[in-house]
Write an enzyme that holds these catalytic residues in place. Structure first.
Site, mmCIF file in Angstrom:
data_model
loop_
_atom_site.group_PDB
_atom_site.id
_atom_site.type_symbol
_atom_site.label_atom_id
_atom_site.label_comp_id
_atom_site.label_asym_id
_atom_site.label_seq_id
_atom_site.Cartn_x
_atom_site.Cartn_y
_atom_site.Cartn_z
ATOM 1 N N ASP A 367 0.942 -1.142 0.125
ATOM 2 C CA ASP A 367 0.060 0.082 0.001
ATOM 3 C C ASP A 367 0.957 1.426 0.031
ATOM 4 O O ASP A 367 2.156 1.067 0.318
ATOM 5 C CB ASP A 367 -0.905 -0.092 1.076
ATOM 6 C CG ASP A 367 -1.967 1.115 1.289
ATOM 7 O OD1 ASP A 367 -2.265 1.757 0.390
ATOM 8 O OD2 ASP A 367 -2.119 1.662 2.382
ATOM 9 N N ASP A 742 -2.076 -0.937 5.860
ATOM 10 C CA ASP A 742 -2.632 -0.263 7.173
ATOM 11 C C ASP A 742 -4.318 -0.050 7.104
ATOM 12 O O ASP A 742 -4.695 0.219 8.233
ATOM 13 C CB ASP A 742 -1.783 1.006 7.375
ATOM 14 C CG ASP A 742 -2.218 2.031 6.548
ATOM 15 O OD1 ASP A 742 -2.725 1.923 5.357
ATOM 16 O OD2 ASP A 742 -1.912 3.285 6.904
ATOM 17 N N ASP A 746 -7.254 -2.795 2.910
ATOM 18 C CA ASP A 746 -6.113 -3.644 2.641
ATOM 19 C C ASP A 746 -6.579 -5.018 3.204
ATOM 20 O O ASP A 746 -5.727 -6.238 2.936
ATOM 21 C CB ASP A 746 -5.040 -3.050 3.340
ATOM 22 C CG ASP A 746 -4.371 -1.950 2.750
ATOM 23 O OD1 ASP A 746 -4.484 -1.799 1.554
ATOM 24 O OD2 ASP A 746 -4.214 -1.023 3.514
#
Length: 1044
Positions: A367, A742, A746
């Site tokens: 990410d 985070d 995700d």
């Protein structure tokens, strides 16, 4: 309302899907207009803006469309986890079977000691199962989701024209839900009314900025997001499992079948089982052939049944000896030890197997926001009162140029403080909040002691700059108090609007009124006719100067910086009445001919360790990809800064990605480095396509993943594909994928990955609970440490295998030869138990706890199907086992003559036993390297456990030999016999040197991932000193023993 008046569940699902596709706002808007807009959807769902739903229809709606809750999987008990370790592990199952057979046959053959081997194997199985189950149970206790707390949350809805408070779980499709700033959005919806509504969607999209919501350009609300400003009413269009949060939660329930290590261990156990059974069958056949055909004298008085029984017992013994009963224990010890050590490197391992799996990761899908970047908008450069400053981030600790006079400084600070609605919680406030929290005894990540922004993140960046050393730690709150907002005759505020892309504030200073203005750089600059100079004067904005500022704005944009401009205008009370001025009047009369005060570049900056960490991963052969919900321009700029996006790399947006066929995706995967504007589903599909772990394996599974689609015509057109097609395209071998993230968005990808890594400080509870490893300090460099430890664990398991299989080969061969030749095996059951203990527990402790070496990051990861035992390891195993086998046969034949003892006596077998044990002790030093490196005593000071095990083994061996007596069937040895047998064992060291001269190399095809320029080859450094000094000494010792 009659239930027949409500649309069917299928109609609602199909209609909502058209307007609720993640990360597809434009197509959602287009489809919404085709469905007659928001009024059309409200009418379709039989609800009204004035009254909401009819309360009489609620139960029907709930039964037809579902409720707004999600079932959570029940927690497993410790006993269930204990049973799972035996049910799911083929190696453990083989050991249990071998133990049972060994117990039955052993007790029948020798009731006094026949139980020893079987009990030893069962003890090893018990230790492995207890340690694994206990570890998993503890981690589950520490990180069990606290989602039940949400069940008590209530929300306001409008039913029958009245606003009522109900539990979140009671929301049904069609309900009118009321929210305000700070509320979590409980379901997916469409706005009916919005008053300055801003929503933080970072948990679902990854974008670090708040999104302005309105009925025209963006009326879509997503469950799991937070309203940060304003109030609103919306109609619920998707609840529970059909909402965006529900879709994510559904992905979190799916588990990967096996880790790559488990697959390798199961395969190896299967092969060893076949080898053991083949050897047992060969032994049985050979012994029966000798009895029936050869008919030796020593078998004349033995019946056929008795001999057949003896042959069967020896065959079972061979199977038991062949099975590596210490392997699961070694794996567990290596993983558990590394898990404890990795915690110091800020890696909290939730699942033991993830530790090793990370070592052979071939892909990391990361990410952007909060992982590669700090998830903190920061002013990194700017022009203040015509003075350019290139480093303004708080951590740089730079100060505003002394060329800027106090007058100019005050104007800029007043604009920052008053032209803002954000607030900053400083470190003291955060620590006060933390001190009030209850200590629950769990392991917690490091505290985030950075400033925390409440409100607009861009405004927060400016406030943090004002509070930093750059502006001498200015007090923005005192300026706001002085501005007297909200009181009669006080200052006026016109909040930021996404339509206008700017905001203004009218501030009364003494008796004069001043306009402070802030907004997008190009828009503010267009409405300025002068600029503030460093000496406090106002100068005309000439064409050349305007060009200078325009070029600065363009430069910031090319660096993915958000350019914000600050401006002011004096004496505005001569143009309007400040007390009654409206937004429209302010825009028409005041927001022009302004003075430009400053231009700043704001960005969510890269974490300081990212560039080096990404480079290290690439050197280690790991393909790093960025998958983010942010726009492609920002994603590309950040990816280039991080070293992820290369000149020949490919970046793509989610909408293009979703249109690809599986074959088209496979074609671009080797170059796909950035996926922007991606939805959680996109990231999940990417991971599935890479590792194949959750790929639909049947027609039914495919249809479940693609409801309403045709299997026959579309199975090769829709992502992620199906298992048969996927396996055929890559010979059934997928990538080993690590996913970092985070946010809530995700979660599905973290679950689908071979290893999910979440951020401990900034990560949401959903991300943490979906992950296998939690990065406690949120640093990407800690992921590199996880890779290093993972590779160390993999190598330590290989070292143990190399050590144990050497003994297995010797024991299996000597048992076979003894049986065929008609001799009693030289090592009795108790002796073999001690040898097995050295191999199993002692070997696992010694070799499973070796610390990692940094050069492990200079090699590529192994393929998913790469064998645990490579060619150099087989060379080492066969060389050492050949020496040990030759030594046993030599001592069996010539021992009585050399040591002046009776053949077959207790003392004779004790000498053989002692030499054999010392062979294992010295071979443990050899086993510390599995390649061509010969440096058995390297860095011993860093391996205290190894030294402790060696010392303990030597002391225990002395006790067993000298005081074992009848139990161990050993006889005390004199000093000379101790010296000779220990030196015979020490010859394993020079054998280790000679065997590494044989040119055997690891198969290059066993490696995966990127080909590194710095790939580690055969390293023979460090062996010269050992060769020069140790080998002559050993040669002299051997000469002394045999010829003196």
């Amino acid at each position: 309302m009659k239930s027949t008046d409500l649309p069917s569940a299928q109609d609602v699902k199909e209609t909502v899907k058209k307007i609720n596709e993640p990360q597809s706002r434009e197509s959602n808007l287009s489809n919404l207009k085709a469905l007659e807009g928001i009024p059309g959807i409200a009418s379709f769902l039989k609800t009204t803006k004035e009254a909401g739903v009819d309360s009489a229809s609620v139960s029907t709606r709930r039964s037809r469309y579902g409720c707004n809750s999600l079932p959570s999987s029940p927690r497993k008990s410790w006993f269930q986890l204990f049973v799972d370790t035996m049910v799911d592990d083929e190696t453990v199952q083989i050991l249990i079977a071998a133990a049972v057979v060994s117990l039955i046959v052993g007790i029948y053959d020798d009731p006094t000691t026949g139980y020893v081997e079987g009990c030893a194997i069962l003890a090893a199985v018990l230790i492995v199962s207890v340690v694994t189950a206990t570890n998993d149970y503890q981690k589950e206790t520490q990180f069990r989701q606290l989602s039940k707390a949400n069940d008590d949350t209530t929300v306001l809805v409008k039913r029958d024209g009245e606003v009522v408070s109900i539990p979140v779980a009671d929301i049904v499709i069609g309900d009118l839900v009321c929210i305000e700033a700070g509320d979590a959005i409980p379901c997916d919806g469409l706005l009916l009314r919005a008053d300055s509504l801003s929503v933080d969607e970072s948990a679902l999209t990854g974008e670090p900025i708040d999104i302005e919501k309105d009925l025209e350009s963006d009326p879509f609300l997503l469950s799991g997001c937070i309203a940060t400003n304003g109030t609103a009413e919306f109609v619920a269009i998707a609840v529970g499992k059909d909402s965006q949060w529900g879709i994510i939660k559904a992905h979190l329930e799916k588990e990967q079948d096996q880790t790559p290590l488990q697959e390798k261990l199961d395969h190896m156990a299967e092969v060893i089982g076949y080898v053991g059974m083949a050897a047992a069958a060969a032994t049985f056949v050979a012994m029966m052939f000798i009895y029936i055909v050869v008919k030796p004298e020593y078998l004349e008085n033995t019946s056929l049944f008795a001999h057949a029984l003896d042959a069967f017992i020896i065959g079972v013994t061979i199977v038991v000896v062949a099975v590596p009963e210490g392997l699961p224990l070694a794996v567990t010890i290596a993983l558990a030890y590394s898990t404890k050590k990795m915690l110091k490197d800020k890696n909290l391992i939730r699942h033991l197997q993830a530790c090793e799996t990370m070592g052979n990761a071939t892909n990391i899908c990361s990410d952007k926001t909060g992982t590669l970047t700090e998830n903190r908008m920061t002013v990194v450069k700017g022009i203040f009162a015509n003075v350019e400053q290139t480093e303004t981030a708080p951590e740089c600790e730079t100060v505003l140029s002394s060329d800027v006079c106090d007058t100019s400084r005050e104007i800029i600070l007043q604009a920052i403080a008053t032209c803002s609605t954000a607030r900053i919680l400083n470190k003291d406030q955060l620590q006060a909040e933390d001190s009030e929290s209850v200590d629950d005894g769990d392991i917690h990540p490091e505290k985030d002691t950075r400033f925390h922004v409440v409100g607009n993140k861009t405004e927060g960046a400016l406030l943090i700059l004002a509070q930093s050393k750059f502006f001498n730690e200015d007090d923005y709150e005192a300026r706001r108090v002085q501005a007297n907002f909200g009181n009669s005759g006080g200052s006026r505020l016109f909040p930021f609007s996404s339509k206008r892309k700017r905001m203004s504030v009218l501030v009364k200073e003494n008796e004069d009124w001043m306009l402070f203005h802030k907004g997008a750089g190009e828009i503010v600059l267009e409405n300025c006719s002068t600029y503030l100079d460093k000496d406090g004067s106002v100068k005309p904005l000439t064409a050349a100067k305007r060009k200078y500022f325009e070029d600065t704005i363009s430069s910031y944009a090319s660096q993915a910086l958000r350019c914000v401009a600050l401006a002011h205008r004096s004496n505005i009370d001569k143009l309007v009445s400040p007390d009654t001025c409206s937004v429209e009047e302010c825009e028409q009369k005041l927001e022009k001919d302004m003075t430009l005060n400053a231009l700043v570049g704001i960005v969510d900056p890269l974490r300081g360790d990212v560039v080096d960490a990404v480079k290290t991963c690439q050197t280690a052969g790991i393909f790093v990809r960025m998958v983010t919900g942010d726009n492609i321009e920002t994603a590309n700029a950040i990816a280039k800064q991080a070293g992820i996006l290369t000149d020949d790399g490919l970046s793509m947006v989610g909408e293009e990605f979703r249109k690809l066929t599986p074959a088209q995706l496979d074609e671009i995967l080797p170059r796909l480095q950035v996926l922007a504007r991606s939805s959680p589903e996109d990231k999940h599909i990417l991971v599935e396509r890479l590792n194949g772990g959750l790929m639909p394996k049947t027609k039914e599974a495919w249809l479940e993943a693609h409801p309403g689609r045709d299997w026959e015509t579309e199975r090769d057109l829709l992502l992620p594909g199906y298992y048969e097609e996927w396996a055929k395209s890559r010979d059934g071998v997928g990538e080993v994928v690590g996913v970092t993230g985070d946010g809530t968005n995700d979660g599905p990808a973290l679950k689908a990955a071979d290893v999910g890594l979440s951020m401990g400080i900034s990560g949401t509870d959903v991300a943490k609970n979906a992950s296998d490893i939690i990065i406690m300090d949120d640093k990407f460099s800690s992921i590199v440490k996880a890779v290093l430890w993972g590779r160390s664990v993999f190598d330590n398991i290989r070292k143990f295998l190399q050590f144990q299989l050497t003994v297995n080969v010797v024991a299996l061969t000597i048992t076979f030869l003894s049986a065929v030749a008609g001799y009693q095996p030289p090592l009795n059951a108790v002796m073999m138990l001690w040898v097995n203990l050295i191999m199993d527990t002692m070997g696992a402790l010694a070799l499973g706890t070796e610390p990692p070496a940094s050069n492990l990051l200079l090699r590529r990861p192994y393929k998913r199907d790469a064998s645990l035992i490579n060619l150099p390891m087989w060379r080492n195993i066969l060389a050492q086992s050949s020496y040990q086998l030759g030594l046993l046969i030599f001592l069996l034949q010539k021992g009585p003559e050399i040591f002046d003892c009776e053949s077959g006596s207790t003392r004779h077998f004790t000498i053989i036993f002692n030499a054999f044990v010392f062979c294992q002790i010295f071979n443990e030093f050899n086993a510390r390297e599995i390649g061509d490196v010969f440096n058995p005593f390297k860095n011993l000071r860093d391996s205290p456990m190894f030294l402790a095990v060696i010392i303990f083994t030597i002391i225990a061996q002395w006790v067993i030999v000298e005081y074992g007596g009848d139990f161990t069937q050993t006889a005390p040895l004199n000093l000379e016999e101790w010296k000779v047998t220990s030196m015979l064992g020490a010859i394993s060291i020079p054998v280790g040197f000679v065997m590494r001269l044989v040119p055997v190399h690891e198969d290059p095809e066993s490696f995966a991932g990127l080909k590194s320029k710095n790939q580690m080859g055969s390293n023979k450094q460090g062996s010269s000193l050992v060769t020069v000094f140790f080998l002559p000494v050993m040669a002299a010792v051997v000469y002394k023993i045999f010829f003196d």
